[in-house]
Write a protein that holds these residues in place. Structure first.
Motif, mmCIF file in Angstrom:
data_model
loop_
_atom_site.group_PDB
_atom_site.id
_atom_site.type_symbol
_atom_site.label_atom_id
_atom_site.label_comp_id
_atom_site.label_asym_id
_atom_site.label_seq_id
_atom_site.Cartn_x
_atom_site.Cartn_y
_atom_site.Cartn_z
ATOM 1 N N GLN A 1 0.841 -1.202 0.000
ATOM 2 C CA GLN A 1 0.000 0.000 0.000
ATOM 3 C C GLN A 1 0.877 1.253 0.000
ATOM 4 O OE1 GLN A 1 -3.147 0.508 -0.360
ATOM 5 N NE2 GLN A 1 -4.306 -1.261 0.370
ATOM 6 N N TYR A 2 1.897 1.220 0.832
ATOM 7 C CA TYR A 2 2.805 2.363 0.905
ATOM 8 C C TYR A 2 3.481 2.623 -0.437
ATOM 9 C CZ TYR A 2 6.878 5.182 2.074
ATOM 10 O OH TYR A 2 7.822 6.166 2.085
ATOM 11 N N ARG A 3 3.985 1.561 -1.050
ATOM 12 C CA ARG A 3 4.671 1.712 -2.342
ATOM 13 C C ARG A 3 3.733 2.250 -3.416
ATOM 14 N NH1 ARG A 3 7.319 -4.011 -3.403
ATOM 15 N NH2 ARG A 3 7.606 -3.083 -5.476
ATOM 16 N N ILE B 1 2.508 9.716 7.138
ATOM 17 C CA ILE B 1 1.271 10.012 6.412
ATOM 18 C C ILE B 1 0.536 8.714 6.089
ATOM 19 C CG2 ILE B 1 0.276 11.019 4.315
ATOM 20 C CD1 ILE B 1 2.760 12.874 4.224
ATOM 21 N N ASN B 2 1.300 7.714 5.667
ATOM 22 C CA ASN B 2 0.702 6.422 5.303
ATOM 23 C C ASN B 2 -0.083 5.816 6.465
ATOM 24 O OD1 ASN B 2 0.784 4.097 3.174
ATOM 25 N ND2 ASN B 2 1.322 3.104 5.104
ATOM 26 N N ASN B 3 0.422 5.964 7.684
ATOM 27 C CA ASN B 3 -0.251 5.388 8.842
ATOM 28 C C ASN B 3 -1.601 6.040 9.116
ATOM 29 O OD1 ASN B 3 1.752 3.516 9.305
ATOM 30 N ND2 ASN B 3 2.857 4.799 10.768
ATOM 31 N N ILE C 1 -9.328 3.361 6.239
ATOM 32 C CA ILE C 1 -10.263 4.290 5.604
ATOM 33 C C ILE C 1 -10.281 4.056 4.085
ATOM 34 C CG2 ILE C 1 -9.966 6.010 7.420
ATOM 35 C CD1 ILE C 1 -8.198 7.611 5.547
ATOM 36 N N SER C 2 -11.231 4.664 3.427
ATOM 37 C CA SER C 2 -11.440 4.418 1.997
ATOM 38 C C SER C 2 -10.321 5.027 1.149
ATOM 39 C CB SER C 2 -12.772 5.009 1.555
ATOM 40 O OG SER C 2 -12.730 6.425 1.604
ATOM 41 N N ARG C 3 -10.261 4.584 -0.112
ATOM 42 C CA ARG C 3 -9.281 5.139 -1.056
ATOM 43 C C ARG C 3 -9.473 6.642 -1.199
ATOM 44 N NH1 ARG C 3 -10.275 0.969 -6.054
ATOM 45 N NH2 ARG C 3 -9.709 -0.966 -4.996
ATOM 46 N N ARG C 4 -10.734 7.052 -1.313
ATOM 47 C CA ARG C 4 -11.018 8.469 -1.532
ATOM 48 C C ARG C 4 -10.584 9.306 -0.331
ATOM 49 N NH1 ARG C 4 -14.010 12.085 -4.623
ATOM 50 N NH2 ARG C 4 -13.359 14.110 -3.862
ATOM 51 N N ASP C 5 -10.898 8.844 0.867
ATOM 52 C CA ASP C 5 -10.490 9.569 2.062
ATOM 53 C C ASP C 5 -8.960 9.572 2.189
ATOM 54 O OD1 ASP C 5 -13.108 10.109 2.678
ATOM 55 O OD2 ASP C 5 -13.309 8.464 4.111
ATOM 56 N N SER C 6 -8.334 8.457 1.796
ATOM 57 C CA SER C 6 -6.872 8.388 1.824
ATOM 58 C C SER C 6 -6.261 9.427 0.884
ATOM 59 C CB SER C 6 -6.404 6.990 1.414
ATOM 60 O OG SER C 6 -6.828 6.017 2.339
ATOM 61 N N LEU C 7 -6.830 9.530 -0.302
ATOM 62 C CA LEU C 7 -6.319 10.504 -1.270
ATOM 63 C C LEU C 7 -6.427 11.924 -0.732
ATOM 64 C CD1 LEU C 7 -5.226 11.141 -4.124
ATOM 65 C CD2 LEU C 7 -7.616 11.318 -4.871
ATOM 66 N N GLU C 8 -7.545 12.234 -0.085
ATOM 67 C CA GLU C 8 -7.733 13.591 0.442
ATOM 68 C C GLU C 8 -6.671 13.925 1.476
ATOM 69 O OE1 GLU C 8 -9.619 15.820 -0.708
ATOM 70 O OE2 GLU C 8 -10.951 14.636 -1.999
ATOM 71 N N ILE C 9 -6.274 12.935 2.286
ATOM 72 C CA ILE C 9 -5.208 13.155 3.261
ATOM 73 C C ILE C 9 -3.883 13.432 2.552
ATOM 74 C CG2 ILE C 9 -3.776 11.992 4.998
ATOM 75 C CD1 ILE C 9 -6.358 10.635 5.995
ATOM 76 N N PHE D 1 -4.849 5.320 -10.923
ATOM 77 C CA PHE D 1 -3.413 5.144 -11.153
ATOM 78 C C PHE D 1 -2.771 4.383 -9.991
ATOM 79 C CE2 PHE D 1 0.987 6.625 -10.646
ATOM 80 C CZ PHE D 1 1.503 6.351 -11.903
ATOM 81 N N LYS D 2 -3.118 4.793 -8.772
ATOM 82 C CA LYS D 2 -2.582 4.118 -7.577
ATOM 83 C C LYS D 2 -3.041 2.679 -7.519
ATOM 84 C CE LYS D 2 -3.203 2.568 -3.205
ATOM 85 N NZ LYS D 2 -4.241 1.667 -2.653
ATOM 86 N N ASN D 3 -4.332 2.452 -7.739
ATOM 87 C CA ASN D 3 -4.866 1.100 -7.575
ATOM 88 C C ASN D 3 -4.336 0.145 -8.646
ATOM 89 O OD1 ASN D 3 -6.745 -0.661 -6.050
ATOM 90 N ND2 ASN D 3 -7.694 -0.867 -8.063
ATOM 91 N N ASP D 4 -4.186 0.636 -9.861
ATOM 92 C CA ASP D 4 -3.640 -0.219 -10.927
ATOM 93 C C ASP D 4 -2.242 -0.700 -10.561
ATOM 94 O OD1 ASP D 4 -5.938 0.062 -12.404
ATOM 95 O OD2 ASP D 4 -5.105 1.534 -13.811
ATOM 96 N N TYR D 5 -1.454 0.190 -9.990
ATOM 97 C CA TYR D 5 -0.094 -0.174 -9.574
ATOM 98 C C TYR D 5 -0.145 -1.143 -8.393
ATOM 99 C CZ TYR D 5 4.862 0.468 -8.443
ATOM 100 O OH TYR D 5 6.193 0.262 -8.209
ATOM 101 N N TYR D 6 -1.044 -0.885 -7.454
ATOM 102 C CA TYR D 6 -1.195 -1.753 -6.274
ATOM 103 C C TYR D 6 -1.603 -3.167 -6.678
ATOM 104 C CZ TYR D 6 -3.089 -3.451 -1.810
ATOM 105 O OH TYR D 6 -3.371 -4.195 -0.679
#
Length: 213
Positions: free
Chosen positions: A19-21, A38-40, A45-53, A73-78
């Motif tokens: 997830q971090y990578r 920041i990752n912690n 929480i959701s992807r959307r809330d994570s992005l907002e952070i 983009f993030k999820n495709d890589y994950y």
């Protein structure tokens, strides 16, 4: 207690590094500062809330379409990183715990907000271990909303008050309590004041179940 519902990431399987990578890959492309601290904050929480952070540290403003592109983009890589998962990514003592619970006649389920949960379970050989699986594709509201745990209890045909939740995130502990379930905190969730129990070793869950049954 008739059932135990587990969060997946950080409780059953370790995907923290992946997830971090993935988030860092996205943040680096956008020139946004990102680190483990920041990752912690993104746990549970959701992807959307994570992005907002993450975007709190961006000098650029993103519209809705651009935000969705960043998430994709993030999820495709994950998802590509998940292809490297094996049984070695199952956290210590988890398999022994699941065997003991099943031996005691306790139902077990996964209640995860991740939309990739089923792929993670498949790659780690856990797909057929649980009596029920609920992931992010089946819910409308992310933790701390209790929807994921309530749906898991329904799939198990058990009342919420007869279920224990094991979580590593404070948002998950909050969701468990809102669902009227017993909340057990591991890892970061041990810092939650709402947790009914806090354990260092996940095997302690067996003793908690037996104590409450």
């Amino acid at each position: 207690m008739k059932a135990v519902i587990f969060d997946l990431d950080g409780v059953i399987v370790s995907t923290d590094e992946l997830q971090y990578r993935a988030w860092k890959h996205m943040a680096d492309r956008e020139g946004i500062p990102f680190n483990w601290e920041i990752n912690n904050r993104l746990r549970g929480i959701s992807r959307r809330d994570s992005l907002e952070i993450i975007l709190e540290n961006s000098s650029k403003t993103y519209d809705e379409q651009q935000k969705m592109e960043l998430i994709t983009f993030k999820n495709d890589y994950y998802v590509k990183l998940l292809d490297g998962l094996t049984q070695d990514n199952i956290l210590p003592n988890v398999m022994e715990l699941l065997k003991k619970l099943k031996s005691d006649g306790v139902k077990i389920a996964v209640g995860s907000g991740s939309k990739n949960a089923k792929k993670i379970l498949d790659k780690t050989g856990l797909s057929n271990v649980f009596d029920a699986i609920v992931d992010g594709t089946e819910i409308k509201h992310s933790k701390p909303d209790p929807e994921v745990f309530l749906l898991a209890a329904a799939k198990l045909h058990e009342k919420p008050e007869n279920c224990i939740v094991v979580e590593d995130a404070k948002a998950g502990i909050q969701a468990a309590k809102m669902a009227n379930m017993i909340a057990v905190g591991v890892s970061d969730a041990r810092n939650s004041e709402l947790a009914d129990y806090k354990v260092d070793d996940i095997l302690e869950v067996v003793d908690i179940v037996r104590e409450l049954s």
